[in-house]
Design an enzyme around this catalytic site. Structure first.
Site: not given
Ligand SMILES: *Cc1c(COP(=O)(O)O)cnc(C)c1O
Length: 402
Positions: A145, A230, A259
């Site tokens: 994700f 990520d 985040k």
């Molecule tokens: C939440 C998340 C995203 C996307 O972040 P948004 O602020 O919702 O665009 C990308 N990668 C990971 C691993 C995430 O948990």
């Protein structure tokens, strides 16, 4: 304290009528929050085991971040990058020195920072590795994700995220998460990078086999490809280290953060890299009207200060161990497995996780499924022993009620 007099039920109805149905939220309408706790419109208290998907690692409405936000909101909030502002330098300095990178490119949401990393890696592929134009490939993983843009869902293996949103951005190659030999076979001379979550969050709190991340990093070096981590969800203390890659002593070529960088107050994200890589971006190549704005920068400085000064990685490690021990002591035929690191915990069930999350909600715990049969437990990192015991009691009661 109470901002609304309308009932939870009525508010939910209004939201369903006027809002797009792109989420299936818990039956909980939050009116205020503090630390690890939430209160609904009727005044009932809940322990937050979701933490806005790790965006509130510091706890809700942290007073220090709150003060930084208010203070900055009085001065200047947005300039755009058409001019400089006096907050961005301090933010960049703090973020790069904390993470050990030369440079950062600030954005807002996680998806934007992922897009930034994809563009940077592709450019590196063409201008440094010598990949023929438009032929760069990036290896991505099953159950990943990385966000919701059309390019990012093109890199998704999850049918629901993709269906009828094509045509898709080409250039992504899929490998099964956790299988180093399969990863090795996915490289070729057009591979510019791998894009990986060191522990998959939305994919079901999937912890890869011991040594896998190190091997993946070594394969990147061997094949002259970039390792992009990520760490939007795993980063900034969540897994018991500042970054999940620290556990494997791996330093990604590009690190993506988001985040908790905004402390739950404001969306702040960034892609980090060393100078030879980041300098491939020249003025006009990439940007964002809100990226690097002084309000976001002030909030991010305070958010990082709280993570460091309150020792949030160590607290996540300790609290996570207590919760994992407590969960592992629970003997229930409904539990098929428990996994995680720090305060990123997944409970694999033999039943739909939504049934357990409903039973937990009745007992004052807000937790949600990630995959159909996986319940994720990810409270704010400031969670104390009282809250941990509250959670474990509620969990035992909820699971034995099913
Ligand atoms: C939440 C998340 C995203 C996307 O972040 P948004 O602020 O919702 O665009 C990308 N990668 C990971 C691993 C995430 O948990």
């Amino acid at each position: 304290m109470h901002g609304t007099s309308t009932s939870s039920h009525a508010l939910a109805e209004i939201e369903e009528r006027y809002g797009a149905h792109n989420y299936a939220p818990l039956d909980l309408v939050v009116e205020h929050a503090e630390g690890a706790w939430l209160w609904d419109v009727e005044g009932k208290k809940y322990l937050d085991c979701i933490s806005a998907y790790s965006a509130v690692n510091q706890g809700h409405c942290h007073p220090r971040i709150h003060a930084a936000l208010l203070e900055q909101a009085r001065r200047v909030t947005l300039t755009s990058r058409a001019m400089r502002n006096d907050r961005l330098p301090g933010f960049l300095e703090k973020l790069t020195s904390l993470t050990g990178y030369d440079m950062a490119l600030p954005m807002n949401t996680g998806a934007e920072a992922v897009e930034t990393a994809i563009k940077l890696a592709r450019r590196w592929g063409y201008e440094r590795k010598g990949i023929p134009d438009n032929r760069a490939e990036m290896i991505v993983f099953s159950n990943n994700f990385h966000g919701r843009t059309t390019t990012i869902i093109s890199a998704s293996a999850t049918p629901d995220y993709r269906r009828h949103f094509g045509p898709y951005t080409p250039g992504f190659v899929f490998a099964p998460f956790g299988d180093a030999d399969a990863l090795e076979r996915a490289f070729n001379e057009h591979t510019c990078a791998i894009l990986i979550e060191p522990i998959q969050g939305e994919g079901g709190v999937n912890v890869p086999p011991e040594g896998y991340i190190k091997r993946a990093w070594a394969l990147c070096k061997e094949h002259n490809a970039l390792f992009i981590a990520d760490e939007i969800q795993t980063g900034l203390g969540r897994t018991g280290d500042l970054f999940a890659c620290d556990y494997d002593a791996v330093k990604p070529d590009i690190l993506i953060v988001g985040k908790a960088l905004g402390g739950g107050f404001y969306p702040v994200s960034a892609a980090l890299a060393n100078r030879p890589l980041m300098e491939l971006f020249a003025p006009g190549d990439h940007g964002s009207t809100f990226g690097g704005n002084p309000l976001g920068a002030a909030v991010a400085i305070a958010s990082l200060d709280v993570i460091v000064e309150e020792n949030l990685p160590a607290r996540a490690r300790n609290a996570g161990a207590k919760i994992l021990n407590g969960l592992r002591a629970t003997r229930s035929p409904l539990i098929a497995g428990i996994r995680g690191r720090g305060l990123m915990i997944g409970i694999e069930l033999t039943i739909d996780a939504s049934r357990l999350s409903d039973a937990l909600l009745e007992r004052g715990v807000a937790a949600k499924d990630t995959q159909a049969r996986v319940l994720r437990i990810a409270p704010p990192l400031i969670i104390d022993d009282h809250a941990i015991n509250f959670f474990l009691e509620a969990f035992n009661s909820a699971i034995s009620s099913l």
